[in-house]
Motif scaffolding. Structure first.
Motif, short mmCIF file in Angstrom:
data_model
loop_
_atom_site.label_atom_id
_atom_site.label_comp_id
_atom_site.label_asym_id
_atom_site.label_seq_id
_atom_site.Cartn_x
_atom_site.Cartn_y
_atom_site.Cartn_z
N MET A 1 0.95 -1.38 -0.19
CA MET A 1 0.05 -0.09 0.16
C MET A 1 0.99 1.15 0.12
N GLY A 2 1.12 1.85 -1.16
CA GLY A 2 1.81 3.12 -1.19
C GLY A 2 1.20 4.36 -0.83
N ALA A 3 1.85 5.36 -0.60
CA ALA A 3 1.42 6.76 -0.37
C ALA A 3 2.43 7.76 -0.65
N GLY A 4 1.87 8.90 -1.21
CA GLY A 4 2.74 9.99 -1.55
C GLY A 4 3.73 10.50 -0.44
N TRP A 5 4.86 10.53 -0.38
CA TRP A 5 5.74 11.07 0.80
C TRP A 5 5.25 12.41 1.28
N MET A 6 4.85 13.42 0.59
CA MET A 6 4.35 14.57 0.84
C MET A 6 3.01 14.72 1.00
N ASP A 7 2.33 13.90 0.68
CA ASP A 7 0.70 14.04 0.93
C ASP A 7 0.42 13.65 2.40
N LEU A 8 0.17 14.34 3.07
CA LEU A 8 -0.22 14.26 4.80
C LEU A 8 -1.56 13.52 4.86
N PHE A 14 -2.54 5.64 5.57
CA PHE A 14 -1.69 4.69 5.43
C PHE A 14 -1.37 4.09 6.91
N TYR A 15 -1.11 4.91 7.59
CA TYR A 15 -0.52 4.48 8.98
C TYR A 15 -1.87 4.28 9.79
N GLY A 16 -2.99 4.90 9.61
CA GLY A 16 -4.18 4.86 10.27
C GLY A 16 -4.80 3.65 9.91
N ALA A 17 -4.66 2.89 8.87
CA ALA A 17 -5.28 1.82 8.66
C ALA A 17 -4.82 0.57 9.18
N TYR A 18 -3.80 0.58 10.07
CA TYR A 18 -3.00 -0.15 10.84
C TYR A 18 -3.25 -0.08 12.17
N HIS A 19 -3.83 1.03 12.49
CA HIS A 19 -4.18 1.57 14.01
C HIS A 19 -5.54 2.17 13.92
N SER A 20 -6.58 1.36 13.91
CA SER A 20 -7.96 1.97 14.19
C SER A 20 -8.48 1.47 15.19
N ASN A 21 -7.98 0.45 16.20
CA ASN A 21 -8.37 0.19 17.58
C ASN A 21 -8.10 1.16 18.27
N LYS A 22 -8.82 1.63 19.36
CA LYS A 22 -8.56 2.61 20.10
C LYS A 22 -7.31 2.28 21.43
N VAL A 23 -7.45 1.11 21.90
CA VAL A 23 -6.43 0.40 22.74
C VAL A 23 -4.97 0.53 22.07
N ASN A 24 -4.99 0.10 20.73
CA ASN A 24 -3.81 0.01 20.16
C ASN A 24 -3.37 1.41 19.85
N VAL A 25 -4.11 2.40 19.35
CA VAL A 25 -3.67 3.68 19.45
C VAL A 25 -3.20 4.36 20.50
N TYR A 170 -7.62 19.65 16.70
CA TYR A 170 -6.90 20.28 15.58
C TYR A 170 -7.07 19.59 14.14
N GLU A 171 -7.14 20.57 13.16
CA GLU A 171 -7.01 20.05 11.68
C GLU A 171 -5.93 20.74 10.92
N PHE A 176 -9.77 18.17 6.03
CA PHE A 176 -8.47 17.16 6.24
C PHE A 176 -9.05 15.84 6.54
N TRP A 177 -9.86 16.10 7.62
CA TRP A 177 -10.46 14.73 8.50
C TRP A 177 -11.27 13.98 7.50
N ASN A 178 -12.21 14.96 6.94
CA ASN A 178 -13.11 14.16 5.90
C ASN A 178 -12.23 13.43 5.08
N ASN A 179 -11.51 14.13 4.42
CA ASN A 179 -10.51 13.44 3.22
C ASN A 179 -9.89 12.17 3.83
N VAL A 180 -9.37 12.18 4.98
CA VAL A 180 -8.63 11.11 5.56
C VAL A 180 -9.70 9.88 5.69
N SER A 181 -10.77 10.22 6.26
CA SER A 181 -11.86 9.32 6.54
C SER A 181 -12.26 8.41 5.39
#
Length: 201
Positions: A1-8, A14-25, A170-171, A176-181
């Motif tokens: 799963m790639g991602a643009g290095w400068m695309d926040l 990318f990282y959030g897809a591996y960290h969706s559980n609240k305890v893990n976060v 913070y946004e 930002f958060w809508n797009n990330v979602s």
């Protein structure tokens, strides 16, 4: 799963897809920055590559501002975070540079023969906690299993951004958060789809 290095957005999704559980976060929030700090502290034992211009050792903390490998690592992270987010990225960059100063303070006050043992123990504790978070709560392998460098680069900023959003709303910019979602949901759908495919084959 790639991602643009400068695309926040891509980086966070990318990282959030591996960290969706609240305890893990939460586990990662507590343990990711200590991992970075101890790596920088270990790098602070390397010889100086140069000296600060206009150096004045009478100034507070200047003795810990050593231009060794710890500076290279810290500056790289700081510049990257500042480049992808000019607001919170400055805070993240400042934290990286504090790790540089703190790491050199640790190295100067602790003999290497003992210091590296402290670093290893801290790393074992932090990594064990994260593996528990992924194995028991997230039930997904860590992000570095798919992209080692990207996970290490994104992790510290991810947890800081998560804290800033939860505590202060913070946004980085409007929408930002809508797009990330949307991107995060797509990543998770892709992951679960591939998981079902692998089980059925």
């Amino acid at each position: 799963m790639g991602a643009g290095w400068m695309d926040l957005e891509d980086q966070y999704a990318f990282y959030g897809a591996y960290h969706s559980n609240k305890v893990n976060v939460l586990i990662h929030t507590l343990l990711v920055w200590p991992i970075i700090f101890t790596v920088i502290a270990l790098a602070a034992y390397t010889p100086a590559l140069g000296s600060l211009p206009l150096r004045d050792d009478s100034l507070p903390l200047q003795q810990y501002m050593v231009l060794n490998c710890s500076f290279v690592i810290s500056a790289f992270y700081a510049l990257y975070y500042t480049a992808i987010d000019q607001k919170a990225g400055i805070l993240a960059g400042a934290m990286c540079m504090l790790c540089w100063v703190g790491g050199n303070a640790f190295a100067q006050s602790t003999e290497f023969s003992f210091g590296w043992k402290i670093v290893i123990i801290a790393q074992i504790i932090c990594w064990t906690g994260q593996f528990i978070g992924h194995g028991i709560y997230e039930r997904r392998a860590p992000a570095f299993c798919d992209n080692f460098f990207q996970a290490f680069l994104t992790g510290p900023y991810f947890v800081l951004l998560k804290v800033l959003h939860s505590a202060f709303g913070y946004e980085p910019y409007p929408g930002f958060w809508n797009n990330v979602s949307v991107k995060l949901s797509a990543n998770l759908v892709q992951y679960h789809s591939s998981k079902r495919t692998s089980k059925s084959s």
